[in-house]
Motif scaffolding. Structure first.
Motif, short mmCIF file in Angstrom:
data_model
loop_
_atom_site.label_atom_id
_atom_site.label_comp_id
_atom_site.label_asym_id
_atom_site.label_seq_id
_atom_site.Cartn_x
_atom_site.Cartn_y
_atom_site.Cartn_z
N TRP A 105 74.11 70.85 75.48
CA TRP A 105 75.54 70.64 75.24
C TRP A 105 76.41 71.40 76.23
CZ3 TRP A 105 75.33 72.14 69.34
CH2 TRP A 105 74.47 71.26 68.67
N LEU A 163 78.71 64.69 70.52
CA LEU A 163 79.58 65.75 70.02
C LEU A 163 80.99 65.23 69.74
CD1 LEU A 163 78.47 68.65 72.40
CD2 LEU A 163 77.91 68.40 69.97
N ALA A 203 72.54 64.15 69.35
CA ALA A 203 72.80 65.54 69.73
C ALA A 203 71.54 66.39 69.70
CB ALA A 203 73.85 66.14 68.79
#
Length: 277
Positions: free
Chosen positions: A85, A98, A138
């Motif tokens: 991320w 996200l 994710a």
């Protein structure tokens, strides 16, 4: 705006943590990194020598060098980096996931004030809700809560990385705590600079949870009792995404037929869960 630059700033992420002895938890991360860098360059030096060289209390250095300790903020940054991320740009699947989860906090979820653990209510698609796909994209596993309850909507929560996810979403602009208690609630600032597909993902995720369809017309509504400024901001985002006009009422945002068709909204007749909390 460079859309190929990472969106998440590790300094902002660090500052969601309690710094302990540090007023600024980012300063603790910098000290930790300096100590570990010095230790790797001087493997013959012990904690006392490193403490003197870096002007950092020996007890702190000993915990990091000898006991493999790490500030919570540094560990969180490391976890977010491992999940992919921290280096994600607007164009990466990790960021799109996200972004979708941020939209779900606003429209059908929450982040706990103390623990930063996020929870997401399933929408009318139940176990096929898009939030499950976003969690998997994710890189997070999940589990369901309140499946047998007739009084509460079924929720999905990450089983691993939950607190770092909540902190990451908060850095991106997701509200922490009860949304009804946030008087100046605003949409994430990154949407103002994001590519159109990011805004579209956000809008469609939001509407999948909150849009109210009618049997007798194609107009779609979102019931919003949040401040007028928030309704106007939301309407402007939807309008920009649809390239069609959207109207704001006393407690709702109305998406006329042209805008609904532009967004490709499919009619449904089940009122969404109340996501005000």
């Amino acid at each position: 705006m460079d859309w190929d630059e990472p969106v998440i700033d590790e300094r902002d992420l660090a500052r969601t943590y309690d710094g302990g002895a540090y007023a600024d938890s980012w300063a603790g991360v910098l000290d930790y990194r300096a100590v570990m860098r010095y230790a790797s360059q001087h493997p013959d030096k012990g904690s006392y020598a490193i403490s003197n060289a870096q002007d950092i209390p020996r007890g702190r250095v000993r915990g990091w060098v000898d006991d493999d300790g790490m500030p919570d903020a540094a560990r969180g940054i490391e976890t977010v980096r491992e999940l992919g991320w921290l280096d994600a740009t607007y164009r990466d699947d990790a960021f799109l996931a996200l972004n979708t989860l941020v939209a779900n906090v606003f429209s059908g979820g929450s982040i706990a004030t103390e623990t930063y653990t996020p929870s997401f209510a399933l929408n009318h698609r139940d176990h096929r809700s898009h939030v499950i796909d976003a969690l998997e994209m994710a890189g997070l596993e999940h589990e369901f809560y309140h499946e047998e309850s007739e009084e509460r909507a079924t929720e999905v929560r990450p089983t691993t990385g939950g607190t770092v996810l909540g902190r990451t979403l908060a850095v991106l602009g997701a509200p922490v705590g009860p949304k009804t208690e946030i008087g100046d609630l605003t949409l994430p600032s990154y949407l103002a600079e994001a590519p159109s597909e990011v805004c579209e993902f956000f809008v469609l995720a939001y509407l999948a949870n909150r849009a109210i369809h009618h049997r007798d017309k194609e107009t779609v509504q979102i019931q919003e009792e949040r401040p007028k400024s928030y309704r106007e901001e939301l309407a402007a985002l939807i309008e920009d995404t649809a390239n069609e006009s959207v109207t704001v009422g006393p407690k709702q945002v109305t998406i006329p037929v042209a805008a609904a068709r532009s967004l490709g909204l499919q009619p449904r007749y089940r009122k969404p869960v109340d996501a005000r909390e």
